[in-house]
Design a protein around this motif. Structure first.
Motif, PDB file in Angstrom:
ATOM      1  N   THR A 102      -1.591   1.021  -3.066  1.00 39.04           N
ATOM      2  CA  THR A 102      -1.210   0.124  -4.164  1.00 39.04           C
ATOM      3  C   THR A 102      -0.887  -1.271  -3.655  1.00 39.04           C
ATOM      4  O   THR A 102      -1.335  -2.289  -4.222  1.00 39.04           O
ATOM      5  N   LEU A 160       1.637   4.366  -1.676  1.00 39.51           N
ATOM      6  CA  LEU A 160       2.323   3.086  -1.538  1.00 39.51           C
ATOM      7  C   LEU A 160       1.435   2.080  -0.811  1.00 39.51           C
ATOM      8  O   LEU A 160       1.274   0.930  -1.242  1.00 39.51           O
ATOM      9  N   ALA A 192       5.682  -0.058  -6.101  1.00 41.13           N
ATOM     10  CA  ALA A 192       4.873  -0.815  -5.140  1.00 41.13           C
ATOM     11  C   ALA A 192       4.289  -2.078  -5.764  1.00 41.13           C
ATOM     12  O   ALA A 192       4.298  -3.151  -5.155  1.00 41.13           O
ATOM     13  N   ASN A 250       9.699   3.416  -3.565  1.00 43.40           N
ATOM     14  CA  ASN A 250       8.925   4.467  -4.200  1.00 43.40           C
ATOM     15  C   ASN A 250       7.574   3.893  -4.602  1.00 43.40           C
ATOM     16  O   ASN A 250       7.467   2.722  -4.970  1.00 43.40           O
ATOM     17  N   SER A 251       6.536   4.699  -4.519  1.00 47.16           N
ATOM     18  CA  SER A 251       5.184   4.200  -4.808  1.00 47.16           C
ATOM     19  C   SER A 251       5.090   3.617  -6.220  1.00 47.16           C
ATOM     20  O   SER A 251       4.275   2.723  -6.477  1.00 47.16           O
ATOM     21  N   HIS A 257       3.299   8.414   2.392  1.00 46.83           N
ATOM     22  CA  HIS A 257       3.303   7.211   1.549  1.00 46.83           C
ATOM     23  C   HIS A 257       1.934   6.528   1.465  1.00 46.83           C
ATOM     24  O   HIS A 257       1.842   5.304   1.405  1.00 46.83           O
TER      25      HIS A 257
END
Length: 347
Positions: free
Chosen positions: A100, A97, A59, A55-56, A94
């Motif tokens: 990050t 993600l 990250a 999940n972001s 994503h």
């Protein structure tokens, strides 16, 4: 020279198509990072790491793990991110993600050479770049990539999925049934010499010798080997079977035993199989074995040490040194000058 060291991957499509053969299986719903290392006149691929798509929100935590784990032990100049996900949302999935991870790695002076998306690794699948929207295309057939050919020459297998790796080591019966079989065998009266370290080593050596000769072992013989390697001294010495003439026989025997092993005996066979698989070039199987061991026996000392070593990208040569060191200690204890698991199969 190993063919794998001479293969050049010059396009995003070639790298994506080669990914299953670097991992040992076709990834789905995955984040894959390939590390890059600058040499005098070229840039070389290093390790390939794969995780379930995080999940972001995790990250940054994942990037921290990379920087204090694998990337700290083996400094990285750049990475290529691969996101394999069949996400039907409009646009690239994503993106938060990717951003990050890219920013966090960049703060550690690790650049992101590219970040690529594909819904799956299959012929004709589309791919796109997160860093340059104008770069896109379709994948060639992964099964006939140069890396696939090189792996085939080495005898390595690329499995259809990660689940296929888990299936290779799945217990053949329930924990209760497996434990009952061992308990029944242990309850039988046995001669005192059978309890000695040399006799246990002999039990494993005989099984390897028979396996190498193509002979089938009875259920009782297999369980007696399982009991023998539960002695960690036998296990430590038997790790070196990966280095001798019985390497192939050891692979077959450890794979058979792990399916028959309940907890805690499974831990010692798992360690044997993980070390053997890694030294024979099957890192994906080694990692799955150790992940399974961590879930079932989180306090297993050797399993935890091996898992940490793999996470840090330990070179096979360094692991061989550790295996030989463990064997040397047992041989000294016994006063033996020859390792029975690496000596000639004619001995």
């Amino acid at each position: 020279m190993d063919m794998l060291n001479t293969i050049s991957l010059s396009t995003p499509a070639e790298l994506l198509a080669a990914t299953p053969h670097m991992l040992g299986f076709y990834p789905t719903e995955s984040l894959v990072l390939s590390t890059l290392h600058r040499r005098e006149s070229t840039t070389q691929l290093g390790m390939t790491l794969r995780v379930d798509l995080p999940n972001s929100t995790y990250a940054q935590e994942f990037a921290g793990y990379l920087l204090t784990g694998p990337f700290e032990q083996h400094p990285v100049d750049a990475v290529i991110m691969l996101l394999i996900t069949d996400n039907a949302s409009p646009g690239l999935p994503h993106t938060e993600l990717v951003t990050t991870l890219r920013d966090t790695l960049n703060q550690a002076s690790i650049s992101t050479l590219d970040a690529l998306w594909a819904p799956a690794i299959r012929e004709g699948a589309p791919w796109r770049s997160y860093l340059d929207p104008t770069r896109s295309g379709t994948l060639p057939n992964p099964a006939i990539s140069p890396l696939a050919a090189a792996q085939a020459v080495r005898g390595s297998t690329t499995r259809p999925s990660r689940q296929d790796l888990h299936a290779l080591i799945a217990a053949e019966d329930s924990e209760q049934a497996l434990s009952a079989k061992l308990a029944a065998l242990r309850s039988q009266p046995i001669p005192a010499p059978s309890e000695t370290l040399p006799h246990r080593i002999h039990t494993v050596r005989e099984a390897l010798q028979a396996t190498a000769a193509g002979k089938s072992l009875s259920e009782e013989q297999l369980l007696r080997v399982l009991i023998a390697v539960a002695d960690t001294r036998v296990r430590d010495l038997a790790l070196s079977a990966a280095l001798g003439d019985w390497s192939q026989a050891a692979d077959e025997l450890w794979r058979t035993l792990i399916r028959k092993a309940p907890t805690p005996e499974r831990g010692e066979v798992a360690s044997l199989l993980a070390v053997h698989a890694y030294l024979c070039g099957d890192g994906p199987l080694a990692r799955v074995v150790l992940e399974n061991l961590e879930q079932s026996q989180p306090d297993h000392r050797l399993g935890a040490l091996l898992h940490q070593a793999l996470d840090q990208g330990i070179p096979p040569a360094e692991l061989i040194t550790l295996v030989n060191g463990a064997a040397h200690g047992i041989l000294e204890e016994l006063g033996w000058g020859t390792n029975p698991f690496t000596a000639s199969t004619q001995a």
